[in-house]
Design a protein around this motif. Structure first.
Motif, mmCIF file in Angstrom:
data_model
loop_
_atom_site.group_PDB
_atom_site.id
_atom_site.type_symbol
_atom_site.label_atom_id
_atom_site.label_comp_id
_atom_site.label_asym_id
_atom_site.label_seq_id
_atom_site.Cartn_x
_atom_site.Cartn_y
_atom_site.Cartn_z
ATOM 1 N N UNK A 280 -19.337 -9.925 6.521
ATOM 2 C CA UNK A 280 -18.997 -8.509 6.665
ATOM 3 C C UNK A 280 -17.555 -8.339 7.140
ATOM 4 N N UNK A 281 -17.162 -9.168 8.083
ATOM 5 C CA UNK A 281 -15.802 -9.081 8.616
ATOM 6 C C UNK A 281 -14.771 -9.397 7.535
ATOM 7 N N UNK A 282 -15.085 -10.360 6.688
ATOM 8 C CA UNK A 282 -14.171 -10.692 5.594
ATOM 9 C C UNK A 282 -14.052 -9.531 4.619
ATOM 10 N N UNK A 283 -15.173 -8.866 4.345
ATOM 11 C CA UNK A 283 -15.132 -7.716 3.451
ATOM 12 C C UNK A 283 -14.290 -6.588 4.039
ATOM 13 N N UNK A 284 -14.382 -6.411 5.346
ATOM 14 C CA UNK A 284 -13.543 -5.408 6.011
ATOM 15 C C UNK A 284 -12.077 -5.798 5.883
ATOM 16 N N UNK A 285 -11.782 -7.059 6.139
ATOM 17 C CA UNK A 285 -10.404 -7.557 6.066
ATOM 18 C C UNK A 285 -9.833 -7.348 4.667
ATOM 19 N N UNK A 286 -10.623 -7.683 3.660
ATOM 20 C CA UNK A 286 -10.169 -7.529 2.271
ATOM 21 C C UNK A 286 -9.970 -6.057 1.920
ATOM 22 N N UNK A 287 -10.902 -5.224 2.372
ATOM 23 C CA UNK A 287 -10.787 -3.795 2.080
ATOM 24 C C UNK A 287 -9.564 -3.207 2.770
ATOM 25 N N UNK A 288 -9.324 -3.622 3.989
ATOM 26 C CA UNK A 288 -8.165 -3.151 4.751
ATOM 27 C C UNK A 288 -6.867 -3.508 4.022
ATOM 28 N N UNK A 289 -6.796 -4.752 3.569
ATOM 29 C CA UNK A 289 -5.598 -5.193 2.843
ATOM 30 C C UNK A 289 -5.408 -4.393 1.566
ATOM 31 N N UNK A 290 -6.504 -4.026 0.937
ATOM 32 C CA UNK A 290 -6.456 -3.312 -0.337
ATOM 33 C C UNK A 290 -6.053 -1.850 -0.177
ATOM 34 N N UNK A 291 -6.604 -1.170 0.847
ATOM 35 C CA UNK A 291 -6.409 0.280 0.917
ATOM 36 C C UNK A 291 -5.450 0.734 2.008
ATOM 37 N N UNK A 292 -5.236 -0.084 3.032
ATOM 38 C CA UNK A 292 -4.339 0.309 4.126
ATOM 39 C C UNK A 292 -2.930 -0.230 3.928
ATOM 40 N N UNK A 293 -2.839 -1.534 3.759
ATOM 41 C CA UNK A 293 -1.511 -2.167 3.703
ATOM 42 C C UNK A 293 -0.732 -1.794 2.446
ATOM 43 N N UNK A 294 -1.405 -1.265 1.447
ATOM 44 C CA UNK A 294 -0.732 -0.894 0.196
ATOM 45 C C UNK A 294 -0.292 0.572 0.164
ATOM 46 N N UNK A 295 -0.578 1.321 1.212
ATOM 47 C CA UNK A 295 -0.200 2.739 1.216
ATOM 48 C C UNK A 295 1.321 2.885 1.281
ATOM 49 N N UNK A 296 1.852 3.969 0.716
ATOM 50 C CA UNK A 296 3.282 4.237 0.877
ATOM 51 C C UNK A 296 3.683 4.286 2.353
ATOM 52 N N UNK A 297 2.796 4.810 3.184
ATOM 53 C CA UNK A 297 3.068 4.905 4.609
ATOM 54 C C UNK A 297 3.387 3.531 5.185
ATOM 55 N N UNK A 298 2.498 2.565 4.979
ATOM 56 C CA UNK A 298 2.686 1.246 5.584
ATOM 57 C C UNK A 298 3.871 0.514 4.968
ATOM 58 N N UNK A 299 4.036 0.646 3.666
ATOM 59 C CA UNK A 299 5.163 -0.030 3.019
ATOM 60 C C UNK A 299 6.488 0.490 3.566
ATOM 61 N N UNK A 300 6.597 1.807 3.711
ATOM 62 C CA UNK A 300 7.836 2.390 4.209
ATOM 63 C C UNK A 300 8.016 2.134 5.710
ATOM 64 N N UNK A 301 6.923 2.123 6.465
ATOM 65 C CA UNK A 301 7.020 1.819 7.888
ATOM 66 C C UNK A 301 7.603 0.420 8.095
#
Length: 255
Positions: free
Chosen positions: A24-45
């Motif tokens: 479950x933790x791995x699925x959270x980690x993968x989902x986080x990388x997919x939807x959070x780290x790829x946002x324009x917000x995070x990229x620009x930050x």
């Protein structure tokens, strides 16, 4: 049309339960990388090109979320006292986390550094704690509140498995604020402290994410019932989507 069926999971062995928590933790980690780290917000930050007004708008909304999620954590002890008195060994790491959140560096705890970093970003206490959140940014808050009030005990513990992913993102926040936005390490300490607290043992206490994993593993060994629409994977991964939506909502509001 298929009919949703409540699924009962009988008690697992400790090995089986731990393996499921890891999955479950791995699925959270993968989902986080997919939807959070790829946002324009995070990229620009990370690049240092995100407007300061966008950072302020996010932090204003985030600061409103923090007291809610911390109070949800303490509610677990009262609402599910039966679980803790049946698992006395879990009371120590649970209580240490409460002490960390509400007592370090002094009472009322992390709220000090939450506000201190907000002040460094140009925000007031009223803006951070008393101003209504953007309607499209409050889903994460309400999701956790709903699971605490209406859900089953394991649903809550699944829903906080994102702590370690958030802790790793906090390091990116800390580096960005101190590299590109003029904050000193002390002024950006909220993110540094949460990187430490959520990803590593500190102050003689276990990392916060380890406490959640232990509690969930013990519940799986006791046996759980999954409600239709609230599978363990759904409860675990949805916060990644909703954190991303908070980023996206504040980005839209300032562009």
């Amino acid at each position: 049309m298929a009919t949703a069926v409540t699924q009962a999971r009988t008690g697992m062995s400790a090995k089986e339960a731990d393996a499921l928590v890891v999955d479950l933790t791995k699925k959270v980690y993968d989902r986080w990388a997919q939807v959070v780290e790829t946002t324009p917000f995070m990229k620009e930050l990370v690049a240092g090109t995100l407007p300061k007004k966008t950072i302020q708008e996010f932090y204003r909304n985030w600061a409103s979320f923090v007291p809610t999620i911390n109070s949800c954590y303490t509610t677990q002890f009262y609402k599910h006292l039966w679980f803790f008195v049946s698992n006395i060994d879990l009371m120590k790491p649970y209580t240490e986390k409460v002490l960390d959140e509400f007592g370090h560096p002094e009472p009322p705890g992390h709220i000090h550094i939450l506000l201190s970093t907000g002040h460094a970003l140009g925000l007031t206490n009223e803006q951070m704690l008393q101003t209504p959140m953007l309607s499209s940014a409050r889903a994460l808050t309400d999701f956790h509140r709903t699971l605490v009030n209406d859900g089953l005990i394991h649903e809550y513990w699944c829903s906080v498995l994102w702590e370690r992913s958030f802790g790793e993102t906090c390091l990116k926040w800390f580096k960005a604020l101190t590299t590109h936005y003029g904050l000193t390490p002390l002024q950006a300490d909220y993110f540094n402290k949460h990187h430490e607290a959520d990803t590593m043992d500190h102050l003689g206490r276990e990392e916060h994410s380890a406490v959640s994993k232990k509690a969930l593993s013990r519940l799986l060994q006791m046996g759980v019932i999954e409600r239709p629409g609230y599978s363990m994977e759904y409860c675990a991964t949805t916060p990644a989507d909703l954190y991303a939506e908070m980023l996206n909502a504040t980005y839209r509001a300032t562009h």
